[in-house]
Design a protein around this motif. Structure first.
Motif, PDB file in Angstrom:
ATOM      1  N   ARG A  64       0.848  -1.182   0.000  1.00 47.59           N
ATOM      2  CA  ARG A  64       0.000   0.000   0.000  1.00 47.59           C
ATOM      3  C   ARG A  64       0.888   1.237   0.000  1.00 47.59           C
ATOM      4  O   ARG A  64       1.699   1.429   0.901  1.00 47.59           O
ATOM      5  CB  ARG A  64      -0.919   0.015   1.218  1.00 47.59           C
ATOM      6  N   THR A  65       0.752   2.031  -1.058  1.00 46.85           N
ATOM      7  CA  THR A  65       1.514   3.269  -1.167  1.00 46.85           C
ATOM      8  C   THR A  65       0.703   4.391  -0.524  1.00 46.85           C
ATOM      9  O   THR A  65      -0.467   4.584  -0.860  1.00 46.85           O
ATOM     10  CB  THR A  65       1.804   3.593  -2.639  1.00 46.85           C
ATOM     11  N   ALA A 115       0.574   8.543   1.239  1.00 47.19           N
ATOM     12  CA  ALA A 115       1.141   9.884   1.223  1.00 47.19           C
ATOM     13  C   ALA A 115       1.760  10.177   2.587  1.00 47.19           C
ATOM     14  O   ALA A 115       1.403   9.553   3.591  1.00 47.19           O
ATOM     15  CB  ALA A 115       0.044  10.899   0.912  1.00 47.19           C
ATOM     16  N   GLU A 172      -0.290  10.271   6.014  1.00 49.69           N
ATOM     17  CA  GLU A 172      -1.599   9.632   5.829  1.00 49.69           C
ATOM     18  C   GLU A 172      -1.770   8.548   6.885  1.00 49.69           C
ATOM     19  O   GLU A 172      -0.972   7.634   6.995  1.00 49.69           O
ATOM     20  CB  GLU A 172      -1.713   9.013   4.439  1.00 49.69           C
ATOM     21  N   GLU A 228       8.360  11.672   6.323  1.00 53.17           N
ATOM     22  CA  GLU A 228       9.616  11.591   5.582  1.00 53.17           C
ATOM     23  C   GLU A 228      10.767  11.091   6.453  1.00 53.17           C
ATOM     24  O   GLU A 228      11.754  10.549   5.941  1.00 53.17           O
ATOM     25  CB  GLU A 228       9.982  12.970   5.011  1.00 53.17           C
ATOM     26  N   ARG A 269      11.982  -1.926  -4.806  1.00 51.09           N
ATOM     27  CA  ARG A 269      10.599  -1.562  -4.501  1.00 51.09           C
ATOM     28  C   ARG A 269       9.883  -2.752  -3.882  1.00 51.09           C
ATOM     29  O   ARG A 269       9.797  -3.812  -4.485  1.00 51.09           O
ATOM     30  CB  ARG A 269       9.881  -1.148  -5.786  1.00 51.09           C
ATOM     31  N   SER A 283       4.448   1.959   2.108  1.00 53.75           N
ATOM     32  CA  SER A 283       5.608   2.659   1.556  1.00 53.75           C
ATOM     33  C   SER A 283       5.174   4.018   1.048  1.00 53.75           C
ATOM     34  O   SER A 283       4.047   4.190   0.555  1.00 53.75           O
ATOM     35  CB  SER A 283       6.222   1.854   0.404  1.00 53.75           C
ATOM     36  N   LEU A 284       6.059   5.000   1.193  1.00 51.09           N
ATOM     37  CA  LEU A 284       5.813   6.312   0.613  1.00 51.09           C
ATOM     38  C   LEU A 284       5.986   6.248  -0.899  1.00 51.09           C
ATOM     39  O   LEU A 284       6.602   5.325  -1.434  1.00 51.09           O
ATOM     40  CB  LEU A 284       6.767   7.341   1.207  1.00 51.09           C
ATOM     41  N   ARG A 285       5.418   7.232  -1.589  1.00 52.63           N
ATOM     42  CA  ARG A 285       5.551   7.277  -3.044  1.00 52.63           C
ATOM     43  C   ARG A 285       7.023   7.464  -3.442  1.00 52.63           C
ATOM     44  O   ARG A 285       7.824   7.997  -2.698  1.00 52.63           O
ATOM     45  CB  ARG A 285       4.703   8.407  -3.627  1.00 52.63           C
ATOM     46  N   GLY A 286       7.311   7.034  -4.648  1.00 55.85           N
ATOM     47  CA  GLY A 286       8.688   7.114  -5.115  1.00 55.85           C
ATOM     48  C   GLY A 286       9.472   5.908  -4.651  1.00 55.85           C
ATOM     49  O   GLY A 286       8.948   4.798  -4.552  1.00 55.85           O
ATOM     50  N   ASP A 287      10.741   6.119  -4.341  1.00 53.94           N
ATOM     51  CA  ASP A 287      11.619   5.039  -3.896  1.00 53.94           C
ATOM     52  C   ASP A 287      12.411   5.518  -2.686  1.00 53.94           C
ATOM     53  O   ASP A 287      13.606   5.821  -2.764  1.00 53.94           O
ATOM     54  CB  ASP A 287      12.562   4.635  -5.043  1.00 53.94           C
TER      55      ASP A 287
END
Length: 243
Positions: free
Chosen positions: A104-105, A107, A110, A124, A176, A195-199
């Motif tokens: 599950r990605t 934000a 969130e 972050e 990923r 996981s957060l968006r991106g890598d």
């Protein structure tokens, strides 16, 4: 010599024509009337009228049903796929977690509801989580407490009131993630990956199972192995524990 008058001559001529036509009429034999053909044609016409009436009645019955079926049927997409009928939904806040064994990605910040009173959110700089009756807790991924230069995965166990246990932790490493798994001897427990968006190079895994019974002696208890996989089944991070 007296000649017949003009009117007399016309009358005689008319009488002769009548005699000629009468003789000709007696010589003509009328043809038989085709009663069988007329009867068959009549039956065909009656059958066509009845068929047309039946079709009209069936059409009047079936058209409303077809319209109702089209109204209630799922819509078909341009590629021929069937789209499910739309239903009104409202997104809860925080959002509920999905079934285990998935990625599950999310934000930043969130909130994800894991269970009753249990929430996890990613920022972050690390993981934040709350449990019933306790304040929010935090584990940093930037303060040096985790060696982010090599793949790794941590384990945290918290018992819940309904007999379940919250298993969770932070994983880190290149690649990923797609899913996570906890192995307790022969028992396999699917875990969800956040996981957060991106890598970002790290994420959180969790599961909320009822744990199997294990021996009380630590030497007899099977090891716990936590593994994080990518979408191809490759191992991103793995670690063995003996709780």
């Amino acid at each position: 010599m007296n000649l017949p008058s003009r009117s007399a001559r016309a009358s005689a001529e008319t009488e002769r024509l009548r005699e000629v036509f009468a003789d000709a009429a007696y010589d003509v034999t009328p043809s038989a009337v085709p009663l069988g053909a007329i009867e068959r044609e009549g039956r065909r016409r009656r059958l066509r009228r009845r068929t047309a009436a039946l079709v009209a009645v069936c059409g009047a019955v079936l058209v409303p049903l077809a319209v109702a079926g089209l109204r209630d049927a799922p819509a078909s997409g341009p590629d021929g796929s069937v789209n499910p009928a739309a239903t009104a939904t409202t997104g809860p806040s925080p959002s509920p977690s999905k079934a285990g064994g998935r990625l599950r990605t999310v934000a930043p910040d969130e909130r994800v509801r894991v269970g009753a009173g249990i929430e996890i959110r990613l920022s972050e700089d690390g993981e934040h989580w709350t449990e019933p009756g306790s304040a929010e807790q935090f584990r940093s991924v930037v303060d040096g407490s985790l060696d982010m230069s090599v793949p790794g995965v941590s384990l945290r166990i918290s018992d819940q009131e309904d007999g379940r246990s919250l298993l969770s932790g932070i994983f880190h490493g290149p690649g990923r993630p797609a899913r996570a798994e906890v192995a307790i001897g022969a028992v396999r427990i699917d875990a969800t990956v956040l996981s957060l968006r991106g890598d970002p190079g790290w994420g959180v895994w969790y599961a909320l199972p009822r744990l199997p019974d294990t021996p009380t002696s630590s030497d007899a208890r099977p090891p716990w192995t936590i593994t994080v996989y990518d979408s191809t089944g490759g191992v991103l991070a793995r670690r063995e524990y003996r709780p």
